[in-house]
Design a protein around this motif. Sequence first.
Motif, short mmCIF file in Angstrom:
data_model
loop_
_atom_site.label_atom_id
_atom_site.label_comp_id
_atom_site.label_asym_id
_atom_site.label_seq_id
_atom_site.Cartn_x
_atom_site.Cartn_y
_atom_site.Cartn_z
N GLU A 81 3.74 28.76 -50.26
CA GLU A 81 3.91 27.32 -50.01
C GLU A 81 5.31 26.86 -50.36
O GLU A 81 5.93 26.08 -49.64
N THR A 128 7.38 19.95 -46.29
CA THR A 128 6.01 19.95 -46.82
C THR A 128 4.97 19.60 -45.76
O THR A 128 3.80 19.95 -45.91
N GLY A 175 4.94 23.29 -43.60
CA GLY A 175 4.79 24.58 -44.25
C GLY A 175 3.33 24.94 -44.48
O GLY A 175 2.41 24.21 -44.10
N MET A 202 10.16 18.25 -52.76
CA MET A 202 9.21 19.31 -52.40
C MET A 202 8.51 19.86 -53.64
O MET A 202 7.28 20.01 -53.67
N SER A 210 7.85 28.31 -47.68
CA SER A 210 7.64 27.75 -46.34
C SER A 210 7.93 26.25 -46.32
O SER A 210 8.42 25.73 -45.31
N SER A 211 7.66 25.56 -47.43
CA SER A 211 7.95 24.12 -47.48
C SER A 211 9.45 23.85 -47.57
O SER A 211 9.94 22.86 -47.02
N THR A 217 7.85 21.98 -36.70
CA THR A 217 9.07 21.59 -37.39
C THR A 217 10.11 21.07 -36.42
O THR A 217 10.83 20.11 -36.71
N ASP A 242 -0.14 25.24 -46.22
CA ASP A 242 -0.86 24.29 -47.08
C ASP A 242 -2.19 24.93 -47.49
O ASP A 242 -3.22 24.73 -46.86
N GLU A 246 6.96 13.75 -47.01
CA GLU A 246 7.25 14.78 -46.03
C GLU A 246 8.74 15.11 -46.14
O GLU A 246 9.60 14.30 -45.78
N LEU A 253 4.44 19.79 -54.36
CA LEU A 253 3.65 21.01 -54.49
C LEU A 253 3.05 21.17 -55.88
O LEU A 253 1.91 21.62 -56.02
#
Length: 519
Positions: free
Chosen positions: A189, A198, A201, A154, A192-193, A248, A203, A266, A158
């Motif tokens: 981000e 990813t 969440g 992740m 939430s990711s 999700t 973006d 992902e 990001l």
Amino acid sequence: MIEWGSITLTPLSSTVFLLAFSYLIYNYIIYPAFLSPLSKLPAAHFTSSLTPLWITYKRRTGYESRTIAAAHKAHGPIIQLAPNEVSVASLDGLRKIYTGGFERTAWFLAFANYNGTPNLVTLFDGASHARRKRMVSNIYSKSYLLRSEDFRAMAAVLLFRRFLPAIALTNLAGEGCDVYEMGCALGAEFISSYEMGTANGIDIVRTGRETARKEYLETAKRKFRQLRGKEAATKDLEDMCLDMCRRTEAFLALEGRVVVKDDQIETFPVVYAQLRETIPKIEGTQSEKETELLVASELLDNIEAGREGIGIALTYAMWHLSRTPLVQKALRKELLGLGKTFKYPLPNETAFSTENVRALDGLPRLDAVIHETLRLNAPAPGPQRRMVPEGGTTVDGYFIPAGITISASPYSMHRNEDIYPEADKWKPKRWMPKNDSDEKDVEREGGNDMRRWFWVFGSGGRMCVGNNFTLLVLKLVLAAIYTNYETTIIDDEGIEQLDDMMATPKGDKLILGFTFLSE
């Protein structure tokens, strides 16, 4: 009979009037000023024992934290703020209040989501709070994060696929970057990711998502600061989180921890999966809808905390570093000691190994920069309110009766000159080990341990569950920036800290220039 202007009082009404008048004088002047246990405390203001108007005014004008800190400096570690409110700034106070089972006040209900659906912030009952916290404490622990493939993948996505390409574009265009806006977006981000992966969440950091970024941050600002349109903003954010939760839920049907789809990484929804499994088992929810709302309430609260907390900390860290080029240069030298781990572009996500992240976490100068920034510019600097329980308590030699609101503030704790000399100055060096072989907690001359007074994440059973996550994200983001770029200030007119509920920059922006360093 007594004549008072045009009013004539009979003997009976005169007696009633005098009794009522005496009652008011006794209860609102004589008792609080001279007889109440709180009357023995130093008063922050000469009206503090009689009325809350003084501290209420300071709160509404955004000067609560610095005003309380100044009062502690003048009067000592415990002070009376209002007839029913006390502030402390001592280790004894922290121990008594935050590890002694004192419950939160109704003030925390302002952070409720989904019509009061409880989350860790709004759960007042200690047993319920502890039960919910145990559900996620393991996946937010440092040991878990450092070895987590999901967290590392992740972070790589990001930072190297979204954040640094956006920064590179501003560099090529010769434009500055609003790092408060970008930091808040990146904070949202990251959390939430980690919560929902990813793919599911928020973006809003990458190039092409500028409009969505501004819209989201403006909506969050209206809700969080209770501005006009708060109700509509609250619904928009709650609907957004529910939509992410439902996506999700569908994603969980996929196998594996990290999925590569169309060359996109992902990652697994770590926190969502944990809460989705444990809440029905442990809390005994009666329906899928109830479970969904409980999970969404928890996740949304975390996103809002990550947006503000990480965003504010990044903003002030980069501001301080941009004002002190020598510290910035020394930090970059330390980061380059890790080799090309954080050089942009990253060859592939697998280069982000446990060993690399663990080595980053151990860098003393980076750690010092972050701790000093959080000390001086704690994202939530104000009082962490609690209610004195039945039987009262004694703090710093003073008895405080039951029902009184009592609190400590990071702003006050972090400005004790006996612990932090020149406390109003940003001095990362104070956190550095005395020498290369000294790995113990840094101590001020005289033996007072600075880390015991460092209170940005709270303490006790209600200590922030995401403290390790926040510190590690801050280290990763600063490493990605200062391994590759030199930052300079373009516009910092709005940076003066307005320390109301959150330490947001007064002008809600900080524009920095980014110069790419190829070597």
